[in-house]
Design an enzyme around this catalytic site. Structure first.
Site, PDB file in Angstrom:
ATOM      1  N   ILE A   1       1.091  -1.255   0.094  1.00 51.65           N
ATOM      2  CA  ILE A   1       0.069   0.118  -0.141  1.00 51.65           C
ATOM      3  C   ILE A   1       0.821   1.460   0.028  1.00 51.65           C
ATOM      4  O   ILE A   1       0.555   2.234  -0.741  1.00 51.65           O
ATOM      5  CB  ILE A   1      -0.933   0.021   1.235  1.00 51.65           C
ATOM      6  CG1 ILE A   1      -2.034  -0.996   1.054  1.00 51.65           C
ATOM      7  CG2 ILE A   1      -1.634   1.239   1.226  1.00 51.65           C
ATOM      8  CD1 ILE A   1      -2.797  -1.376   2.344  1.00 51.65           C
TER       9      ILE A   1
ATOM     10  N   TYR B   1      -2.918  -6.143  16.872  1.00 53.86           N
ATOM     11  CA  TYR B   1      -3.150  -5.045  15.728  1.00 53.86           C
ATOM     12  C   TYR B   1      -4.374  -4.306  15.959  1.00 53.86           C
ATOM     13  O   TYR B   1      -4.605  -3.054  15.287  1.00 53.86           O
ATOM     14  CB  TYR B   1      -3.363  -6.205  14.451  1.00 53.86           C
ATOM     15  CG  TYR B   1      -3.358  -5.689  13.091  1.00 53.86           C
ATOM     16  CD1 TYR B   1      -2.116  -4.986  12.604  1.00 53.86           C
ATOM     17  CD2 TYR B   1      -4.331  -5.691  12.546  1.00 53.86           C
ATOM     18  CE1 TYR B   1      -2.217  -4.450  11.286  1.00 53.86           C
ATOM     19  CE2 TYR B   1      -4.413  -5.161  10.936  1.00 53.86           C
ATOM     20  CZ  TYR B   1      -3.426  -4.622  10.723  1.00 53.86           C
ATOM     21  OH  TYR B   1      -3.500  -4.201   9.164  1.00 53.86           O
TER      22      TYR B   1
HETATM   23  P1  NDP Z   1       3.504  -4.876   3.493  1.00 54.03           P
HETATM   24  O1  NDP Z   1       3.962  -5.836   4.283  1.00 54.03           O
HETATM   25  O2  NDP Z   1       3.463  -5.257   2.027  1.00 54.03           O
HETATM   26  O3  NDP Z   1       4.424  -3.540   3.493  1.00 54.03           O
HETATM   27  C1  NDP Z   1       4.596  -2.930   4.800  1.00 54.03           C
HETATM   28  C2  NDP Z   1       5.494  -1.699   4.670  1.00 54.03           C
HETATM   29  O4  NDP Z   1       5.710  -1.266   6.090  1.00 54.03           O
HETATM   30  C3  NDP Z   1       6.986  -2.226   4.068  1.00 54.03           C
HETATM   31  O5  NDP Z   1       7.413  -1.080   3.207  1.00 54.03           O
HETATM   32  C4  NDP Z   1       7.777  -2.268   5.406  1.00 54.03           C
HETATM   33  O6  NDP Z   1       9.466  -2.122   5.114  1.00 54.03           O
HETATM   34  C5  NDP Z   1       7.413  -1.156   6.128  1.00 54.03           C
HETATM   35  N1  NDP Z   1       7.617  -1.654   7.569  1.00 54.03           N
HETATM   36  C6  NDP Z   1       7.338  -2.578   8.476  1.00 54.03           C
HETATM   37  N2  NDP Z   1       7.668  -2.306   9.685  1.00 54.03           N
HETATM   38  C7  NDP Z   1       8.372  -1.211   9.696  1.00 54.03           C
HETATM   39  C8  NDP Z   1       9.174  -0.663  10.609  1.00 54.03           C
HETATM   40  N3  NDP Z   1       9.313  -0.951  12.023  1.00 54.03           N
HETATM   41  N4  NDP Z   1       9.965   0.528  10.284  1.00 54.03           N
HETATM   42  C9  NDP Z   1       9.552   1.085   8.955  1.00 54.03           C
HETATM   43  N5  NDP Z   1       9.088   0.417   7.911  1.00 54.03           N
HETATM   44  C10 NDP Z   1       8.329  -0.661   8.353  1.00 54.03           C
HETATM   45  O7  NDP Z   1       1.972  -4.345   4.174  1.00 54.03           O
HETATM   46  P2  NDP Z   1       0.791  -3.519   3.325  1.00 54.03           P
HETATM   47  O8  NDP Z   1       1.330  -2.743   2.125  1.00 54.03           O
HETATM   48  O9  NDP Z   1      -0.418  -4.390   3.276  1.00 54.03           O
HETATM   49  O10 NDP Z   1       0.199  -2.779   4.627  1.00 54.03           O
HETATM   50  C11 NDP Z   1       0.327  -1.124   4.678  1.00 54.03           C
HETATM   51  C12 NDP Z   1      -0.332  -0.708   5.902  1.00 54.03           C
HETATM   52  O11 NDP Z   1      -1.701  -1.020   5.436  1.00 54.03           O
HETATM   53  C13 NDP Z   1      -0.003  -1.289   7.179  1.00 54.03           C
HETATM   54  O12 NDP Z   1      -0.054  -0.128   8.149  1.00 54.03           O
HETATM   55  C14 NDP Z   1      -1.184  -2.206   7.389  1.00 54.03           C
HETATM   56  O13 NDP Z   1      -1.474  -2.699   8.763  1.00 54.03           O
HETATM   57  C15 NDP Z   1      -2.316  -1.583   6.741  1.00 54.03           C
HETATM   58  N6  NDP Z   1      -3.388  -2.763   6.223  1.00 54.03           N
HETATM   59  C16 NDP Z   1      -3.224  -3.421   5.343  1.00 54.03           C
HETATM   60  C17 NDP Z   1      -4.104  -4.410   5.100  1.00 54.03           C
HETATM   61  C18 NDP Z   1      -3.935  -5.700   4.030  1.00 54.03           C
HETATM   62  O14 NDP Z   1      -5.084  -6.401   3.859  1.00 54.03           O
HETATM   63  N7  NDP Z   1      -2.738  -5.723   3.367  1.00 54.03           N
HETATM   64  C19 NDP Z   1      -5.523  -4.291   5.526  1.00 54.03           C
HETATM   65  C20 NDP Z   1      -5.624  -2.860   6.177  1.00 54.03           C
HETATM   66  C21 NDP Z   1      -4.708  -2.364   6.960  1.00 54.03           C
HETATM   67  P3  NDP Z   1      10.012  -3.670   4.859  1.00 54.03           P
HETATM   68  O15 NDP Z   1       9.561  -4.045   3.446  1.00 54.03           O
HETATM   69  O16 NDP Z   1      11.549  -3.104   4.848  1.00 54.03           O
HETATM   70  O17 NDP Z   1       9.974  -4.355   5.880  1.00 54.03           O
END
Ligand code: NDP
Length: 232
Positions: free
Chosen positions: A11, A138
């Site tokens: 996202i 979460y």
């Molecule tokens: P992804 O796992 O595909 O991407 C997560 C992103 O967050 C990556 O860029 C990751 O970096 C980064 N990240 C994770 N932990 C850290 C940290 N400690 N510091 C900095 N960056 C971090 O997840 P999504 O794209 O699916 O999710 C994005 C958001 O959307 C989240 O907040 C999630 O909770 C929310 N969401 C997602 C849903 C879904 O169904 N997918 C539904 C509802 C909400 P790296 O790659 O380096 O780990």
């Protein structure tokens, strides 16, 4: 300029692309996965690290100017039933999904207040309002974002800084893939639209709330969930 936390994939990357298409210069942060080379300023920083947050803002302000749009998107899941959930799984998710978002919003708000303009969008979840078995950490973090955003919205409204939450349902990213095919199928079966969202559909809502046209919308939670939440 627009700053997206966790913009290396999923996202966050879709938001970065759409904000760039809308004319913003864009910086993204990531923890481990380097984002694809697409003209964004990419800064490695763990959102749990306060010093790294300060360094991110120094670098993006120096390179691209003040942050006018913040998308606090970085998030993780560490699912288990409450009775089996360890202290570390609770703390890790709260530190990343809630405290990390607060940290970046706090820092962004300082310069937005000076500029008398700003857009803060938190990426929450439908689970923050509905709860989900196996996701107490979460759900608590994402519910926390709603309270955080509304408190901040009230604090910043007079300065024309808006603060909102986008609450996605099931989105086709690596995060959702972690829960396994069987669970994904169950979730999709409960979605009135009968499918997952594409990350770009969430980005569309984020980009709208980040736009000048959304200047009178603050403190709202915008579901992007195919009807799963129906406003709750
Ligand atoms: P992804 O796992 O595909 O991407 C997560 C992103 O967050 C990556 O860029 C990751 O970096 C980064 N990240 C994770 N932990 C850290 C940290 N400690 N510091 C900095 N960056 C971090 O997840 P999504 O794209 O699916 O999710 C994005 C958001 O959307 C989240 O907040 C999630 O909770 C929310 N969401 C997602 C849903 C879904 O169904 N997918 C539904 C509802 C909400 P790296 O790659 O380096 O780990």
């Amino acid at each position: 300029m627009a700053l997206v936390t966790g913009g290396s994939r999923g996202i966050g990357l879709a938001c970065a692309r759409l904000l760039a298409d809308s004319g913003h210069s864009v910086a993204v942060t990531y923890r481990e996965t380097k984002p694809p080379e697409e003209g964004f300023l990419a800064v490695q920083a763990d959102v749990r690290d306060a010093a790294a947050c300060e360094a991110v803002f120094s670098e993006v302000e120096r390179e691209l100017g003040p942050v006018g749009v913040l998308v606090a998107n970085a998030g993780i899941t560490r699912d288990s039933l409450v009775l089996r959930m360890g202290e570390d799984a609770w703390a890790d998710v709260l530190d990343t999904d809630l405290t990390g978002a607060w940290r970046y919003a706090k820092r962004a708000a300082a310069s937005m207040v000076r500029a008398r303009y700003g857009r803060i969008v938190f990426v929450g979840s439908v689970v923050g309002l509905s709860g989900a078995a196996g996701q107490a950490n979460y759900a608590a973090a994402k519910a926390g974002l709603v309270g955080l955003s509304r408190a901040l919205a009230r604090e910043l409204a007079s300065r024309q800084v808006t603060v909102n939450v986008v609450a996605p349902g099931a989105v086709d990213t690596e995060l959702l893939a972690q829960v396994g095919q069987k669970r994904v199928a169950e979730i999709v079966a409960s979605v009135p639209m009968g499918r997952m969202a594409g990350a770009e559909e969430v980005a569309g809502a984020v980009a709208f709330l980040a736009s000048p046209q959304a200047g009178y919308i603050t403190g709202t939670v915008l579901g992007v969930d195919g009807g799963l939440g129906m406003g709750h």
